[in-house]
Design an enzyme around this catalytic site. Structure first.
Site, PDB file in Angstrom:
ATOM      1  N   LYS A  52       0.841  -1.205   0.000  1.00 52.89           N
ATOM      2  CA  LYS A  52       0.000   0.000   0.000  1.00 52.89           C
ATOM      3  C   LYS A  52       0.877   1.256   0.000  1.00 52.89           C
ATOM      4  CE  LYS A  52      -3.850  -2.539   1.949  1.00 52.89           C
ATOM      5  NZ  LYS A  52      -4.593  -3.050   3.098  1.00 52.89           N
ATOM      6  N   GLN A  96      -5.009  -1.683   9.332  1.00 49.69           N
ATOM      7  CA  GLN A  96      -4.899  -3.015   8.738  1.00 49.69           C
ATOM      8  C   GLN A  96      -5.516  -4.067   9.681  1.00 49.69           C
ATOM      9  OE1 GLN A  96      -3.758  -3.536   5.596  1.00 49.69           O
ATOM     10  NE2 GLN A  96      -4.134  -5.708   5.743  1.00 49.69           N
ATOM     11  N   ASP A 119     -11.545   2.316   3.582  1.00 49.69           N
ATOM     12  CA  ASP A 119     -11.901   0.898   3.471  1.00 49.69           C
ATOM     13  C   ASP A 119     -13.414   0.722   3.289  1.00 49.69           C
ATOM     14  OD1 ASP A 119      -9.744  -0.961   3.680  1.00 49.69           O
ATOM     15  OD2 ASP A 119      -9.460  -0.412   5.786  1.00 49.69           O
TER      16      ASP A 119
HETATM   17  N1  GUN Z   1      -7.077  -7.046   5.834  1.00 52.34           N
HETATM   18  C1  GUN Z   1      -7.330  -7.798   4.739  1.00 52.34           C
HETATM   19  N2  GUN Z   1      -7.905  -7.047   3.773  1.00 52.34           N
HETATM   20  C2  GUN Z   1      -8.014  -5.802   4.282  1.00 52.34           C
HETATM   21  C3  GUN Z   1      -8.529  -4.581   3.749  1.00 52.34           C
HETATM   22  O1  GUN Z   1      -9.019  -4.480   2.618  1.00 52.34           O
HETATM   23  N3  GUN Z   1      -8.444  -3.512   4.579  1.00 52.34           N
HETATM   24  C4  GUN Z   1      -7.941  -3.578   5.842  1.00 52.34           C
HETATM   25  N4  GUN Z   1      -7.934  -2.473   6.588  1.00 52.34           N
HETATM   26  N5  GUN Z   1      -7.465  -4.708   6.359  1.00 52.34           N
HETATM   27  C5  GUN Z   1      -7.510  -5.800   5.581  1.00 52.34           C
END
Ligand code: GUN
Length: 288
Positions: A52, A96, A119
């Site tokens: 990211k 995350q 998200d």
């Molecule tokens: N963990 C696995 N996929 C995601 C996601 O799309 N966003 C976040 N914040 N955590 C994750």
């Protein structure tokens, strides 16, 4: 033999568009910033967070990482989220998941300002998606919609089956397919006759975290098969929820793992961060 849906290529196109939007906003004096919060030592989360940050750098989004130790308390994390909510440099906040077990994930998600919730996990954003009135969509389902669109297969009137009912993928995925007029079934660990239901699907999305669960006998000839799985096998190799070699013979279109859904999730996160900045700053992306 199925056509492979190239998530790497499609995500690169999305990121190119995002990069152009960021450049245009920068010229108007509008910057775009994302904060990524990682708590603990989950190795998969570490990899995702690195990807990211790298994507932010590639498209010109300012990013900052907040890495906190496993023993961080809920109060400490809440206080960081509140600080980021108030930080003008930050337009998007991504905590995350999964979080360590002693932290209530819902409490943290609820604390993120809905305007910065890139998200789209906050209940306000989830609710807005339900009624079809949203600013941004959760990244993985949004990316999958782009992948399906790339095949040219129409969703309207089609049988869509989603395996998995997580808040991150399964549930919002079903909702997006429904918004596009699909006839949607959600399957999960208690579903009876899974193979039979899957065989009816024109569009099949597997998001359960069971390695190679979907076999050829569960796939309708010509179907679009989307594999959200990211399973690490004992030998260290990565595999999806779909038995790729087996299903490739039957499906019409299929996503590989890696190189399918994963890169799209990150590209859509970049897009959501730009959208968040535009909304917060009342800016417009001026097109030539
Ligand atoms: N963990 C696995 N996929 C995601 C996601 O799309 N966003 C976040 N914040 N955590 C994750």
């Amino acid at each position: 033999m199925a056509q492979i849906i190239d998530g790497k290529l499609i995500s690169a196109k999305v990121k190119d568009q995002v990069k152009e939007q960021v450049e245009k906003l920068n010229k108007q004096g509008v910057s775009v910033g994302l904060a990524v919060v990682l708590v603990g030592n989950n190795p998969a989360s570490r990899v995702y967070v690195n990807s990211k940050k790298k994507a932010c750098a590639a498209v010109g989004i300012y990013s900052e990482e907040h890495t906190l130790p496993e023993e961080t308390t809920e109060e400490e994390l809440l206080s960081l989220v509140q600080k980021l909510n108030a930080d003008k440099k930050i337009n998007g906040i991504l905590v995350q998941l999964p979080l360590p077990r002693h932290i209530d994930e819902n409490k943290i998600i609820n604390a993120i300002s809905p305007e910065k919730d890139v998200d789209a996990f906050h209940p306000q954003n989830v609710g807005r998606i339900m009624i079809g009135e949203f600013d941004f969509l959760p990244c993985t389902p949004a990316g999958i919609m782009e992948l399906i669109a790339s095949t040219g297969v129409e969703i309207t009137g089609k049988r869509c089956v989603v395996i998995g009912r997580s808040n991150i993928v399964g549930k919002p995925m079903a909702m997006l397919l429904l918004h596009k007029n699909g006839t949607v079934t959600i399957c999960h660990s208690k579903t009876q006759n899974l193979a039979e239901i899957c065989r009816e699907a024109d569009i099949l999305v597997a998001a359960v975290g069971v390695p190679k669960l979907v076999k050829k006998d569960m796939v309708k000839p010509g179907a679009v098969v989307i594999d959200v799985g990211m399973n690490r096998l004992d030998d260290g190799s990565l595999c999806g929820d779909v038995d790729f070699a087996d299903v490739q013979e039957t499906a019409g279109y299929i996503t590989p793992v890696p190189g399918g859904v994963g890169p799209m999730t990150i590209a859509m996160l970049m897009q959501n961060t730009v959208t968040a900045a535009v909304l917060q700053k009342n800016a417009v992306v001026i097109t030539d």
